[in-house]
Design a protein around this motif. Sequence first.
Motif, PDB file in Angstrom:
ATOM      1  N   PHE A  59      13.474   4.527  -9.239  1.00  0.00           N
ATOM      2  CA  PHE A  59      13.240   5.680  -8.632  1.00  0.00           C
ATOM      3  C   PHE A  59      12.502   5.900  -7.339  1.00  0.00           C
ATOM      4  N   VAL A  60      11.317   5.075  -7.352  1.00  0.00           N
ATOM      5  CA  VAL A  60      10.299   5.049  -6.178  1.00  0.00           C
ATOM      6  C   VAL A  60      11.007   4.500  -4.929  1.00  0.00           C
ATOM      7  N   SER A  61      11.860   3.218  -5.197  1.00  0.00           N
ATOM      8  CA  SER A  61      12.431   2.828  -3.996  1.00  0.00           C
ATOM      9  C   SER A  61      13.734   3.624  -3.448  1.00  0.00           C
ATOM     10  N   ALA A  62      14.097   4.376  -4.207  1.00  0.00           N
ATOM     11  CA  ALA A  62      15.035   5.513  -3.923  1.00  0.00           C
ATOM     12  C   ALA A  62      14.738   6.512  -3.053  1.00  0.00           C
ATOM     13  N   THR A  63      13.030   6.843  -3.095  1.00  0.00           N
ATOM     14  CA  THR A  63      12.651   7.883  -2.413  1.00  0.00           C
ATOM     15  C   THR A  63      11.640   7.610  -1.337  1.00  0.00           C
ATOM     16  N   TYR A  64      11.224   6.347  -1.300  1.00  0.00           N
ATOM     17  CA  TYR A  64      10.544   5.722  -0.224  1.00  0.00           C
ATOM     18  C   TYR A  64      11.074   4.407   0.400  1.00  0.00           C
ATOM     19  N   LEU A 171     -13.603  -2.909   3.082  1.00  0.00           N
ATOM     20  CA  LEU A 171     -12.871  -1.530   3.263  1.00  0.00           C
ATOM     21  C   LEU A 171     -12.829  -0.982   4.464  1.00  0.00           C
ATOM     22  N   THR A 172     -11.969  -0.469   4.980  1.00  0.00           N
ATOM     23  CA  THR A 172     -11.685   0.052   6.121  1.00  0.00           C
ATOM     24  C   THR A 172     -10.812   1.365   6.254  1.00  0.00           C
ATOM     25  N   PRO A 173     -10.759   2.119   7.517  1.00  0.00           N
ATOM     26  CA  PRO A 173      -9.979   3.398   7.477  1.00  0.00           C
ATOM     27  C   PRO A 173      -8.353   2.868   7.236  1.00  0.00           C
ATOM     28  N   LEU A 174      -7.613   3.866   6.667  1.00  0.00           N
ATOM     29  CA  LEU A 174      -5.975   3.474   6.501  1.00  0.00           C
ATOM     30  C   LEU A 174      -5.421   3.659   7.978  1.00  0.00           C
ATOM     31  N   HIS A 175      -5.368   2.644   8.853  1.00  0.00           N
ATOM     32  CA  HIS A 175      -5.118   2.876  10.020  1.00  0.00           C
ATOM     33  C   HIS A 175      -4.365   1.515  10.435  1.00  0.00           C
ATOM     34  N   PRO A 176      -3.332   1.512  10.918  1.00  0.00           N
ATOM     35  CA  PRO A 176      -2.518   2.565  11.342  1.00  0.00           C
ATOM     36  C   PRO A 176      -1.653   3.003   9.982  1.00  0.00           C
ATOM     37  N   PRO A 177      -1.019   4.325  10.330  1.00  0.00           N
ATOM     38  CA  PRO A 177      -0.603   4.891   9.038  1.00  0.00           C
ATOM     39  C   PRO A 177       0.445   4.124   8.371  1.00  0.00           C
ATOM     40  N   VAL A 178       0.449   4.238   6.990  1.00  0.00           N
ATOM     41  CA  VAL A 178       1.743   3.410   6.311  1.00  0.00           C
ATOM     42  C   VAL A 178       2.885   4.115   6.626  1.00  0.00           C
ATOM     43  N   ARG A 179       3.972   3.343   6.502  1.00  0.00           N
ATOM     44  CA  ARG A 179       5.290   3.544   6.774  1.00  0.00           C
ATOM     45  C   ARG A 179       6.140   3.720   5.675  1.00  0.00           C
ATOM     46  N   PHE A 180       6.003   4.488   4.321  1.00  0.00           N
ATOM     47  CA  PHE A 180       6.753   4.331   3.404  1.00  0.00           C
ATOM     48  C   PHE A 180       7.589   5.554   3.406  1.00  0.00           C
ATOM     49  N   GLY A 181       7.165   6.690   3.812  1.00  0.00           N
ATOM     50  CA  GLY A 181       7.714   7.833   3.853  1.00  0.00           C
ATOM     51  C   GLY A 181       7.572   8.712   4.719  1.00  0.00           C
ATOM     52  N   PHE A 182       7.824  10.172   4.815  1.00  0.00           N
ATOM     53  CA  PHE A 182       7.380  10.904   5.972  1.00  0.00           C
ATOM     54  C   PHE A 182       6.005  11.144   6.209  1.00  0.00           C
ATOM     55  N   GLY A 183       5.015  10.841   5.366  1.00  0.00           N
ATOM     56  CA  GLY A 183       3.947  11.036   5.782  1.00  0.00           C
ATOM     57  C   GLY A 183       2.968   9.947   5.295  1.00  0.00           C
TER      58      GLY A 183
END
Length: 200
Positions: A59-64, A171-183
């Motif tokens: 399910f998750v791999s079909a969505t992201y 621990l660091t900021p989440l940067h660059p943004p992750v690219r799993f989905g639209f956001g």
Amino acid sequence: MVTEHRFSGRIAGFGTASGTRLVVGIWAESPLGAFTDVMMEDAAGHRTLLAPNDEVAAFVSATYSFDEVRVVPVTTRRVDGGLAVTAGDLSVRMRVGGLSTLGRLLRVVPSLVATHPAWLRVIDPVASRLVPGVHTAGTAGGGRREFYGVTLIRDLDGVEATRAGESLGALTPLHPPVRFGFGSAPPAPSIVDVVTTIRE
């Protein structure tokens, strides 16, 4: 005919000094039952899904979008000051802090409104300006539409993460943004209470 799937739980997102960024979904209620999954993107951009069973993986791999999908034992438990998650050879211990400034503002919006797809569609342009990389509505894989209704945001004050026994760094900021989905998850390390609605 539109089929709607609702997932209620928490999402933690953060970066590490090694360049690996993680998004951990801890779902109390969903069509797939209660489960935890981990989405991980390393410094080279390799995206991995760690899922607890074949059904969740499918399910998750079909969505992201992922470069690798692994089915591994995944557990979540409460520990002093926060949560601990293990997923295969990945181990994460998160220290949960207080409400963020935005988290306090979100408490003003009634939960039924804050999680409704119509509201999330309207506020998406505002959300993406307030928190870079974040979207509340968008198109997911397989022609699905997805809506993120966040009701609470807490800071992550500390994280200890290892993979195959090797530390992923501070621990660091989440940067660059992750690219799993639209956001992406917010840049500031945080854990959010969320209702995710997926329509297909």
